[in-house]
Design an enzyme around this catalytic site. Structure first.
Site, PDB file in Angstrom:
ATOM      1  N   TYR A 142      -5.535  -0.408  -6.080  1.00 39.64           N
ATOM      2  CA  TYR A 142      -6.884  -0.382  -5.507  1.00 39.64           C
ATOM      3  C   TYR A 142      -7.937  -0.009  -6.548  1.00 39.64           C
ATOM      4  O   TYR A 142      -9.077  -0.431  -6.446  1.00 39.64           O
ATOM      5  CB  TYR A 142      -6.956   0.644  -4.366  1.00 39.64           C
ATOM      6  CG  TYR A 142      -6.596   0.099  -3.003  1.00 39.64           C
ATOM      7  CD1 TYR A 142      -5.362  -0.486  -2.779  1.00 39.64           C
ATOM      8  CD2 TYR A 142      -7.497   0.193  -1.946  1.00 39.64           C
ATOM      9  CE1 TYR A 142      -5.031  -0.973  -1.523  1.00 39.64           C
ATOM     10  CE2 TYR A 142      -7.168  -0.288  -0.689  1.00 39.64           C
ATOM     11  CZ  TYR A 142      -5.937  -0.865  -0.475  1.00 39.64           C
ATOM     12  OH  TYR A 142      -5.627  -1.342   0.762  1.00 39.64           O
ATOM     13  N   ASP A 190      -0.508  -0.623   9.079  1.00 46.99           N
ATOM     14  CA  ASP A 190      -0.880  -1.658  10.054  1.00 46.99           C
ATOM     15  C   ASP A 190       0.355  -2.092  10.843  1.00 46.99           C
ATOM     16  O   ASP A 190       0.299  -2.288  12.060  1.00 46.99           O
ATOM     17  CB  ASP A 190      -1.467  -2.897   9.350  1.00 46.99           C
ATOM     18  CG  ASP A 190      -2.991  -2.873   9.281  1.00 46.99           C
ATOM     19  OD1 ASP A 190      -3.562  -1.769   9.131  1.00 46.99           O
ATOM     20  OD2 ASP A 190      -3.615  -3.953   9.361  1.00 46.99           O
ATOM     21  N   ASP A 235      -1.111   0.968   3.040  1.00 53.10           N
ATOM     22  CA  ASP A 235      -2.073   0.144   3.785  1.00 53.10           C
ATOM     23  C   ASP A 235      -1.325  -0.833   4.680  1.00 53.10           C
ATOM     24  O   ASP A 235      -1.604  -0.960   5.876  1.00 53.10           O
ATOM     25  CB  ASP A 235      -2.964  -0.612   2.787  1.00 53.10           C
ATOM     26  CG  ASP A 235      -3.960  -1.530   3.490  1.00 53.10           C
ATOM     27  OD1 ASP A 235      -4.589  -1.086   4.468  1.00 53.10           O
ATOM     28  OD2 ASP A 235      -4.104  -2.685   3.062  1.00 53.10           O
ATOM     29  N   ASP A 264      10.057  -3.449   0.925  1.00 54.63           N
ATOM     30  CA  ASP A 264      10.395  -4.628   1.749  1.00 54.63           C
ATOM     31  C   ASP A 264      11.402  -4.241   2.824  1.00 54.63           C
ATOM     32  O   ASP A 264      11.274  -4.646   3.991  1.00 54.63           O
ATOM     33  CB  ASP A 264      10.890  -5.802   0.879  1.00 54.63           C
ATOM     34  CG  ASP A 264      11.956  -5.410  -0.135  1.00 54.63           C
ATOM     35  OD1 ASP A 264      12.217  -4.197  -0.317  1.00 54.63           O
ATOM     36  OD2 ASP A 264      12.536  -6.317  -0.761  1.00 54.63           O
ATOM     37  N   LYS A 316       8.850   0.451  -4.784  1.00 57.82           N
ATOM     38  CA  LYS A 316       9.416  -0.854  -5.165  1.00 57.82           C
ATOM     39  C   LYS A 316       9.982  -0.697  -6.567  1.00 57.82           C
ATOM     40  O   LYS A 316       9.602  -1.378  -7.504  1.00 57.82           O
ATOM     41  CB  LYS A 316       8.307  -1.918  -5.089  1.00 57.82           C
ATOM     42  CG  LYS A 316       8.758  -3.340  -5.326  1.00 57.82           C
ATOM     43  CD  LYS A 316       9.630  -3.913  -4.217  1.00 57.82           C
ATOM     44  CE  LYS A 316      10.129  -5.298  -4.580  1.00 57.82           C
ATOM     45  NZ  LYS A 316      11.161  -5.783  -3.629  1.00 57.82           N
TER      46      LYS A 316
HETATM   47  C1  IPM Z   1      -7.609   0.751   5.641  1.00 58.17           C
HETATM   48  C2  IPM Z   1      -8.415  -0.491   5.366  1.00 58.17           C
HETATM   49  C3  IPM Z   1      -9.086  -0.345   4.008  1.00 58.17           C
HETATM   50  C4  IPM Z   1      -7.988  -0.236   2.976  1.00 58.17           C
HETATM   51  C5  IPM Z   1     -10.079  -1.480   3.655  1.00 58.17           C
HETATM   52  C6  IPM Z   1     -11.170  -1.609   4.690  1.00 58.17           C
HETATM   53  C7  IPM Z   1     -10.672  -1.307   2.288  1.00 58.17           C
HETATM   54  O1  IPM Z   1      -7.624  -1.611   5.457  1.00 58.17           O
HETATM   55  O2  IPM Z   1      -8.178   1.849   5.664  1.00 58.17           O
HETATM   56  O3  IPM Z   1      -6.399   0.624   5.851  1.00 58.17           O
HETATM   57  O4  IPM Z   1      -7.455  -1.253   2.503  1.00 58.17           O
HETATM   58  O5  IPM Z   1      -7.646   0.896   2.616  1.00 58.17           O
HETATM   59 MG    MG Z   2      -5.645  -1.233   6.141  1.00 63.47          MG
END
Ligand code: IPM
Ligand code: MG
Length: 353
Positions: A138, A248, A244, A220, A188
């Site tokens: 990042y 999700d 990240d 993975d 990884k």
């Molecule tokens: C998160 C989001 C952010 C990230 C984006 C909006 C930059 O996806 O907080 O998970 O990638 O960290």
């Molecule tokens: Mg995210």
């Protein structure tokens, strides 16, 4: 207690409004909370040409905690990268050194049916993902796109320093110590040097936490295990990019990404609190958004920054009461149930509180 309110874009303002409705109940009981609003993300860019204006950053720095909605929208996707709304959240994390991101994935019993996975796979799930937030690909340099059209090269640098890895691993071990005492470090290392260093340091630190069982997993495999048998996990600690993606994925185990809160803490416990979902421009302004991740993020603020576990527990209990009463926004409504609006959900939580 001074709290900066940064609503941002898309559904950010409408979900933050519901969190403030809940906060107002606590204020009416006499809780001393001062709030101040500022523009951030696309909204700030529209007003001033800068997604993270100095006034906003100063407010965040001078507050004890930041309640953050969401940023981003398709109209900003063609701007230069340093003007895009995402720059605001990345800048806040970096400038305030909010390095430790806690993303809990719990399945509320009321919602076990809302997951796309079978209820018997996810019921009782209680995972904490500890994600590093200030390093990795990042922020690594060099980065860019160069070369002539037809022959361009895009490049980023995955970069981790030993102190960055050490401090997040300590957070991981301490988090595990306070919970189920199992820590899974995800990397990884079969391909990446940053991951090799990560794993070596995890092994080095482990003896300091002899009461915590440390395991390692390749990312993975972890992505696969999360949907195969998610209850095997207690605490997962991982880098910025893997965290990240995995968070999700983990959110869908709980039924909806609209349910997952997060805390991003600095070394002294100051923090930024935001739902893990984005600004959802497709549903913005229509009263469809689920405000619970935002409200639960505020609960985390009381727990982690203000040490008011009693208030955090009350807010969480109020959320469960609203769910138990049958309220469901569209994202968590199962077939046959009429979804409620964002404000109805917020009102129900406030009332239950
Ligand atoms: C998160 C989001 C952010 C990230 C984006 C909006 C930059 O996806 O907080 O998970 O990638 O960290
Ligand atoms: Mg995210």
């Amino acid at each position: 207690m001074k709290i900066a309110l940064l609503a941002g874009d898309g559904i950010g303002p409408e979900i933050l409004r519901e969190a403030v409705r809940v906060l107002d109940v606590l204020r009416s009981e006499g809780l001393g909370v001062e709030t101040e609003e500022a523009l951030v993300g696309g909204a700030a860019y529209d007003a001033s040409g800068d997604p993270l204006p100095k006034a906003t950053l100063d407010l965040a720095k001078s507050s004890d905690a930041v309640l953050f909605g969401a940023v981003g929208g398709p109209q900003y996707d063609t701007l230069p990268r340093d003007k895009r709304p995402e720059k605001a959240i990345l800048g806040l994390r970096h400038e305030c050194d909010f390095f430790a991101n806690l993303r809990p994935a719990n399945v509320f019993p009321e919602l076990a049916d809302a997951s796309t996975l079978k209820a018997e796979v996810v019921s009782g799930l209680d995972i904490m993902i500890v994600r590093e937030l200030t390093g990795d690909i990042y922020f690594g340099k060099p980065r860019g796109i160069s070369g002539p059209k037809g022959d361009r090269v895009g490049f980023n640098t995955m970069h981790y320093t030993e102190p960055q890895i050490r401090r997040i691993l300590h957070t991981g071990f301490k988090t595990a110590r306070a919970r189920g005492k199992r820590l899974c470090s995800v990397d990884k290392m079969n391909v990446l040097e940053t991951s090799q260093l990560w794993r070596d340091i995890a092994e080095e630190i482990a003896p300091e936490y002899s009461d915590v069982a440390l395991s390692h997993m390749l990312v993975d495999n972890c992505a696969m295990q999360l949907v195969r048998n998610p209850r095997q996990f207690d605490v997962i600690v991982t880098g910025n990019l893997f965290g990240d993606i995995l968070s999700d994925e983990a959110s869908m185990l709980t039924g909806s990404i609209g349910m997952l809160p997060s805390a991003s803490l600095d070394a002294r416990g100051k923090g930024l609190y935001e739902p893990i979902h984005g600004s959802a421009p497709d549903i913005a302004g229509r009263g469809l958004a689920n405000p619970l991740a935002m409200i639960l993020s505020m609960a985390m603020m009381f727990r982690y920054t203000f040490g008011r576990i009693d208030i955090a527990a009350r807010i969480e209990k109020a959320v469960r009461a609203a769910l138990a009463a049958g309220l469901r926004t569209a994202d968590i409504a199962v077939k046959g149930i009429k979804p409620c609006a964002t404000a109805e959900m917020g009102t129900a939580v406030a009332k239950a509180l």
